[in-house]
Design a protein around this motif. Sequence first.
Motif, PDB file in Angstrom:
ATOM      1  N   VAL A 191      32.317  44.802  40.876  1.00 56.06           N
ATOM      2  CA  VAL A 191      32.688  43.528  41.512  1.00 56.06           C
ATOM      3  C   VAL A 191      34.048  43.037  41.021  1.00 56.06           C
ATOM      4  CG1 VAL A 191      32.036  41.091  41.798  1.00 56.06           C
ATOM      5  CG2 VAL A 191      30.271  42.859  41.886  1.00 56.06           C
ATOM      6  N   LEU A 192      34.224  43.031  39.700  1.00 57.45           N
ATOM      7  CA  LEU A 192      35.453  42.443  39.146  1.00 57.45           C
ATOM      8  C   LEU A 192      36.650  43.388  39.197  1.00 57.45           C
ATOM      9  CD1 LEU A 192      34.501  40.444  35.937  1.00 57.45           C
ATOM     10  CD2 LEU A 192      35.084  39.566  38.191  1.00 57.45           C
ATOM     11  N   GLY A 193      36.372  44.695  39.128  1.00 63.48           N
ATOM     12  CA  GLY A 193      37.463  45.684  39.045  1.00 63.48           C
ATOM     13  C   GLY A 193      38.544  45.481  40.099  1.00 63.48           C
ATOM     14  N   PRO A 194      38.170  45.480  41.386  1.00 63.31           N
ATOM     15  CA  PRO A 194      39.208  45.350  42.426  1.00 63.31           C
ATOM     16  C   PRO A 194      39.948  44.000  42.346  1.00 63.31           C
ATOM     17  CG  PRO A 194      37.087  46.011  43.381  1.00 63.31           C
ATOM     18  CD  PRO A 194      36.828  45.696  41.949  1.00 63.31           C
ATOM     19  N   VAL A 195      39.227  42.941  41.978  1.00 62.54           N
ATOM     20  CA  VAL A 195      39.875  41.617  41.885  1.00 62.54           C
ATOM     21  C   VAL A 195      40.866  41.623  40.718  1.00 62.54           C
ATOM     22  CG1 VAL A 195      39.465  39.133  41.609  1.00 62.54           C
ATOM     23  CG2 VAL A 195      37.785  40.521  42.808  1.00 62.54           C
ATOM     24  N   GLY A 196      40.424  42.162  39.583  1.00 68.87           N
ATOM     25  CA  GLY A 196      41.300  42.224  38.405  1.00 68.87           C
ATOM     26  C   GLY A 196      42.542  43.076  38.667  1.00 68.87           C
ATOM     27  N   ASP A 197      42.355  44.207  39.348  1.00 70.57           N
ATOM     28  CA  ASP A 197      43.506  45.077  39.657  1.00 70.57           C
ATOM     29  C   ASP A 197      44.519  44.340  40.524  1.00 70.57           C
ATOM     30  OD1 ASP A 197      42.279  47.046  38.268  1.00 70.57           O
ATOM     31  OD2 ASP A 197      41.648  48.233  40.011  1.00 70.57           O
ATOM     32  N   GLU A 198      44.017  43.625  41.520  1.00 70.21           N
ATOM     33  CA  GLU A 198      44.909  42.889  42.421  1.00 70.21           C
ATOM     34  C   GLU A 198      45.615  41.752  41.675  1.00 70.21           C
ATOM     35  OE1 GLU A 198      46.157  43.557  45.153  1.00 70.21           O
ATOM     36  OE2 GLU A 198      46.742  41.685  46.133  1.00 70.21           O
ATOM     37  N   MET A 199      44.887  41.119  40.747  1.00 72.64           N
ATOM     38  CA  MET A 199      45.530  40.059  39.939  1.00 72.64           C
ATOM     39  C   MET A 199      46.686  40.639  39.122  1.00 72.64           C
ATOM     40  SD  MET A 199      42.332  37.846  38.464  1.00 72.64           S
ATOM     41  CE  MET A 199      43.311  36.884  37.302  1.00 72.64           C
ATOM     42  N   GLN A 200      46.455  41.798  38.522  1.00 76.12           N
ATOM     43  CA  GLN A 200      47.512  42.436  37.707  1.00 76.12           C
ATOM     44  C   GLN A 200      48.722  42.734  38.580  1.00 76.12           C
ATOM     45  OE1 GLN A 200      46.972  42.945  34.437  1.00 76.12           O
ATOM     46  NE2 GLN A 200      44.961  43.847  34.048  1.00 76.12           N
TER      47      GLN A 200
END
Length: 342
Positions: A293-302
């Motif tokens: 769940v968090l992986g794609p959101v975190g990658d996009e934030m970076q």
Amino acid sequence: MKRIFSGVQPTGSLHLGNYLGAIRNFVGLQDDFECIYCVVDMHAITVWQDPQALKANTREVTAAYLAAGIDPKRCIIFNQSQVAAHAELAWIFNCVTRLGWLNRMTQFKEKAGKHRENASSGLYVYPNLMAADILAYKATHVPVGEDQKQHLELTRDIAQKFNKDVGVEVFPLTEPLIFGEATRVMSLRDGARKMSKSEPSDMSRINMTDDADLIAKKIRRATTDPDLLPGPEVLDERGRVPEAARAARPEAYNLLGIYAALAEKPMAGVLADFSGAQFSRFKAALTDLAVAVLGPVGDEMQRLCADPAAVDAVLRDGAERARAIADPILDEVYDAVGFLRP
Ligand code: AQP
């Protein structure tokens, strides 16, 4: 027209609690409301913030909004200090709110703690600024968690008193928007404390930008108890965890609650899946789910944080659109108060 206002403070690393308790809910609201999502940097400085970190954190919250799926064309995304109406209206509300009202605010007592005499006066009048945030846009609805309910009540009291004092119905009585079962994510180290940006131990929270290895490590080390996981028979007739059961095993129910929220599944289903399981099996499944769940959101934030100019452009555009709504409302307020603007 139904209008939402909400905000997140740029006070540190955004975590799973901010995501599940606030940001994820913001995404769904954009279909049904005109949404204004603010990065409340003026609230942040009610406690000391390092100036460089404040700038970076303001961009990080903006990146989180965007990465989670808030559309900056349909919604207004901006940082509070860019729109002067917040500070101007807050001053008026400083003169409306009674000291007795502020003295009842439990969040001030919690945040000021034993060092009340040393707390900033900004922390004390924080609820007036929050009322200004909401009413500068005549927001009709505000999504609130348990911890903010009291402040929204105060916003309604302020609106009511202001309208009565000036004899004009300037402000609406903003309604709270309560989501299904409140998601209150607790610290991974202590099930009695809220997961929080300002908690010194990074191991107490899962940050939205943590990578898979770090998420796995934090969940592996999360505090648990020696018992096996409970089954659905512990739930009350409404499918909720009874307070006594939660108090007896706060860390276990916190992790189970996180799983249910991430999987968007009722607690009964999660308990049925893991009834009698050891924590090791459950923690492995929770890690996989959190990373998915968090992986794609975190990658996009970076990715977004690596391009500050693009993030700043969103904030600039949002501030301009926010001013276009707030400035005429402030004119109306100033006129009602009796301020001359020749
Ligand atoms: N642990 C949490 N569980 C569920 N929701 C949470 N929120 C915060 N922590 C949790 C929700 O996130 C939104 C933004 O919060 P905020 O930045 O305005 O400040 P906060 O509530 O004080 O959050 P933190 O992370 O604890 O920050 P610090 O440490 O700076 O005080 C709100 O909607 C809040 O309910």
